[in-house]
Design an enzyme around this catalytic site. Structure first.
Site, PDB file in Angstrom:
ATOM      1  N   ARG A  66       0.851  -1.264   0.152  1.00 45.61           N
ATOM      2  CA  ARG A  66       0.096  -0.104  -0.055  1.00 45.61           C
ATOM      3  C   ARG A  66       0.898   1.320  -0.001  1.00 45.61           C
ATOM      4  O   ARG A  66       1.616   1.429   1.115  1.00 45.61           O
ATOM      5  CB  ARG A  66      -0.757  -0.130   1.142  1.00 45.61           C
ATOM      6  CG  ARG A  66      -1.635   1.400   1.338  1.00 45.61           C
ATOM      7  CD  ARG A  66      -2.841   0.908   2.357  1.00 45.61           C
ATOM      8  NE  ARG A  66      -3.949   0.588   1.871  1.00 45.61           N
ATOM      9  CZ  ARG A  66      -5.038   0.444   2.446  1.00 45.61           C
ATOM     10  NH1 ARG A  66      -5.360   1.138   3.542  1.00 45.61           N
ATOM     11  NH2 ARG A  66      -6.030  -0.276   1.759  1.00 45.61           N
ATOM     12  N   HIS A  88      -7.438   0.490  -6.513  1.00 44.80           N
ATOM     13  CA  HIS A  88      -7.628  -0.211  -5.309  1.00 44.80           C
ATOM     14  C   HIS A  88      -8.359  -1.527  -5.635  1.00 44.80           C
ATOM     15  O   HIS A  88      -9.518  -1.809  -5.351  1.00 44.80           O
ATOM     16  CB  HIS A  88      -8.573   0.603  -4.166  1.00 44.80           C
ATOM     17  CG  HIS A  88      -8.318  -0.310  -2.914  1.00 44.80           C
ATOM     18  ND1 HIS A  88      -7.492  -1.273  -2.381  1.00 44.80           N
ATOM     19  CD2 HIS A  88      -9.141   0.020  -1.670  1.00 44.80           C
ATOM     20  CE1 HIS A  88      -7.629  -1.723  -1.309  1.00 44.80           C
ATOM     21  NE2 HIS A  88      -8.784  -0.673  -0.533  1.00 44.80           N
ATOM     22  N   GLN A 107     -10.185  -4.193  -3.292  1.00 48.11           N
ATOM     23  CA  GLN A 107     -11.310  -3.839  -2.979  1.00 48.11           C
ATOM     24  C   GLN A 107     -12.452  -4.205  -4.224  1.00 48.11           C
ATOM     25  O   GLN A 107     -13.348  -4.845  -3.805  1.00 48.11           O
ATOM     26  CB  GLN A 107     -11.323  -2.213  -2.770  1.00 48.11           C
ATOM     27  CG  GLN A 107     -12.595  -1.696  -2.275  1.00 48.11           C
ATOM     28  CD  GLN A 107     -13.159  -2.257  -0.921  1.00 48.11           C
ATOM     29  OE1 GLN A 107     -12.421  -2.075   0.008  1.00 48.11           O
ATOM     30  NE2 GLN A 107     -14.305  -2.797  -0.681  1.00 48.11           N
ATOM     31  N   ASP A 155     -17.672   6.422  -1.428  1.00 44.71           N
ATOM     32  CA  ASP A 155     -16.524   6.187  -0.608  1.00 44.71           C
ATOM     33  C   ASP A 155     -16.096   7.701   0.039  1.00 44.71           C
ATOM     34  O   ASP A 155     -16.734   8.679  -0.317  1.00 44.71           O
ATOM     35  CB  ASP A 155     -15.105   5.762  -1.420  1.00 44.71           C
ATOM     36  CG  ASP A 155     -13.851   5.757  -0.488  1.00 44.71           C
ATOM     37  OD1 ASP A 155     -14.228   5.626   0.563  1.00 44.71           O
ATOM     38  OD2 ASP A 155     -12.930   5.643  -1.107  1.00 44.71           O
ATOM     39  N   CYS A 165     -16.450   1.008   0.812  1.00 43.26           N
ATOM     40  CA  CYS A 165     -15.386   0.336   1.165  1.00 43.26           C
ATOM     41  C   CYS A 165     -14.966   0.298   2.372  1.00 43.26           C
ATOM     42  O   CYS A 165     -14.312  -0.546   3.043  1.00 43.26           O
ATOM     43  CB  CYS A 165     -14.400   0.684   0.177  1.00 43.26           C
ATOM     44  SG  CYS A 165     -13.715   2.236   0.404  1.00 43.26           S
ATOM     45  N   ARG A 197     -13.241  -9.106   1.335  1.00 43.99           N
ATOM     46  CA  ARG A 197     -11.954  -8.864   1.178  1.00 43.99           C
ATOM     47  C   ARG A 197     -11.205 -10.196   1.378  1.00 43.99           C
ATOM     48  O   ARG A 197     -10.334 -10.397   0.846  1.00 43.99           O
ATOM     49  CB  ARG A 197     -11.509  -7.667   1.888  1.00 43.99           C
ATOM     50  CG  ARG A 197     -11.877  -6.558   1.780  1.00 43.99           C
ATOM     51  CD  ARG A 197     -11.476  -5.961   0.405  1.00 43.99           C
ATOM     52  NE  ARG A 197     -10.221  -5.778   0.518  1.00 43.99           N
ATOM     53  CZ  ARG A 197      -9.405  -4.713   0.925  1.00 43.99           C
ATOM     54  NH1 ARG A 197     -10.058  -3.743   1.430  1.00 43.99           N
ATOM     55  NH2 ARG A 197      -8.069  -4.596   0.704  1.00 43.99           N
TER      56      ARG A 197
HETATM   57  N1   CP Z   1     -11.362  -0.809   2.340  1.00 45.40           N
HETATM   58  C1   CP Z   1     -10.142  -0.601   2.754  1.00 45.40           C
HETATM   59  O1   CP Z   1      -8.993  -0.890   1.988  1.00 45.40           O
HETATM   60  O2   CP Z   1      -9.933  -0.530   4.103  1.00 45.40           O
HETATM   61  P1   CP Z   1      -8.626  -0.230   4.875  1.00 45.40           P
HETATM   62  O3   CP Z   1      -8.057   1.107   4.691  1.00 45.40           O
HETATM   63  O4   CP Z   1      -9.014  -0.663   6.274  1.00 45.40           O
HETATM   64  O5   CP Z   1      -7.582  -1.338   4.510  1.00 45.40           O
HETATM   65  N1  NVA Z   2     -10.508   6.307  -1.087  1.00 50.64           N
HETATM   66  C1  NVA Z   2      -9.810   6.020   0.395  1.00 50.64           C
HETATM   67  C2  NVA Z   2      -9.978   4.502   0.553  1.00 50.64           C
HETATM   68  C3  NVA Z   2      -9.659   3.798   1.642  1.00 50.64           C
HETATM   69  C4  NVA Z   2      -9.729   2.338   1.824  1.00 50.64           C
HETATM   70  C5  NVA Z   2      -8.341   6.216   0.573  1.00 50.64           C
HETATM   71  O1  NVA Z   2      -7.561   6.291  -0.288  1.00 50.64           O
HETATM   72  O2  NVA Z   2      -8.073   6.713   1.653  1.00 50.64           O
END
Ligand code: CP
Ligand code: NVA
Length: 306
Positions: free
Chosen positions: A108, A135, A138, A226, A265, A293
């Site tokens: 990430r 993502h 997701q 989101d 999400c 997930r």
């Molecule tokens: N939806 C998602 O990726 O959640 P986290 O940021 O908690 O991993």
């Molecule tokens: N769009 C959000 C998703 C988190 C899972 C972010 O990038 O923070």
């Protein structure tokens, strides 16, 4: 370590073909049913997943780690500040080093280019656990959830309401791959990037783009939103809160959407992009998404490493 000939990465949802995506979703369902029956599937016995996090996470971290355990393997959490990456070791060196130890890496990161560099230098599969632009893990869970809710994917009508962010972009490509009819409602200037829309069209999708949330949700089977302020955008808070006024997923908006399911999400900012009553309502499938997930990523990892 995998040989180059077999090496596959998962940086975007369309790194999978339509058939491969179907295979992964089917396998996810198999794992989910097996878990419900209490069966073990030790398909990744003695395998190790490295997990790099430059941003916080609850779902991604725990579902990947638990998934590896359930498949008989092991996961190593590598927070940026726990490894030399945080002290400036180049990604390409981290990538080549980890490739000598682990069987796959999930990362990430902020810039999408960074995960591309990481994958370029890796000799094991690299999985995108979220970048500023995408993502895809997701999206796997989202598609599994929609399939469970609607009994299939083709012809389902989905509405994205809010920011055209990383989650939206991967979802748009996932819809194109699975023949979901998608309408994306965002404020002007916050849409899904044009190259992503073009890619979705090249994949056979035909996403409709609007600035009208009511138009988007009318006749939708699924309404997805989101956060308005993603990780790394905290400085834009005031501007974004103004820009997204009118895009909140609330009961007044959902009155135009008959019996649509509501997706998010997570994590959600209740009172911003979605109201508390909506997320707590019977329409909400957000915790099915979160659970999925786990099943989807187990399927992805076992497919990448078989
Ligand atoms: N939806 C998602 O990726 O959640 P986290 O940021 O908690 O991993
Ligand atoms: N769009 C959000 C998703 C988190 C899972 C972010 O990038 O923070």
């Amino acid at each position: 370590m995998a040989s180059d000939a077999e090496l596959r990465h998962f940086l975007e949802i369309d790194d999978l073909s339509q058939d491969e995506l179907q295979t992964v979703l089917d396998r996810a369902e198999t794992y989910k049913r097996a878990q419900e029956r209490g069966e073990d599937h030790l398909d990744l016995e003695d395998r190790t997943l490295g997990m790099i996090f430059q941003k916080p996470s609850t779902r991604t971290r725990v579902s990947f780690e638990t998934g590896m355990t359930q498949l008989g393997g092991h996961a190593v959490f590598l927070g940026e500040d726990d490894i030399q990456l945080g002290r400036g070791e180049p990604l390409k060196d981290t990538s080549r080093t980890l490739s000598r130890y682990v069987d796959a890496v999930m990362a990430r990161v902020f810039k999408h280019e960074n995960i591309e560099v990481f994958a370029e230098y890796a000799s094991v599969p690299v999985v995108n656990g979220l970048t500023d632009d995408a993502h895809p893990c997701q999206t796997l869970a989202d598609l599994l959830t929609i399939r469970e809710q609607e009994g299939g994917l083709e012809g389902v009508s989905a509405a994205w309401v809010g920011d055209g962010n990383n989650v939206a972009q991967s979802f748009a490509l996932g819809c194109a791959l699975t023949d979901i009819d998608l309408t994306i409602a965002t404020p002007e200037g916050y849409g899904v990037d044009d190259p992503v829309l073009e890619r979705a069209r090249d994949l056979g999708g035909n996403p409709t783009v609007t600035t009208d949330p009511v138009e988007a949700v009318s006749d939708a089977d699924v309404v997805y939103t989101d956060v308005w302020i993603s990780m790394g955008q905290e400085d834009e808070r005031d501007v974004r809160m103004d820009a997204f006024e009118g895009f909140q997923v609330r009961s007044e908006l959902l009155a135009h959407a008959a019996d649509a399911s509501v997706m998010h999400c997570l994590p959600a900012h209740r009172g911003e992009e979605i109201t508390d009553d909506v997320i707590e309502s019977d329409r909400s499938v957000v915790f099915d998404q979160a659970e999925n997930r786990l099943h989807a990523q187990k399927a992805l990892l076992s497919w990448l490493l078989e």
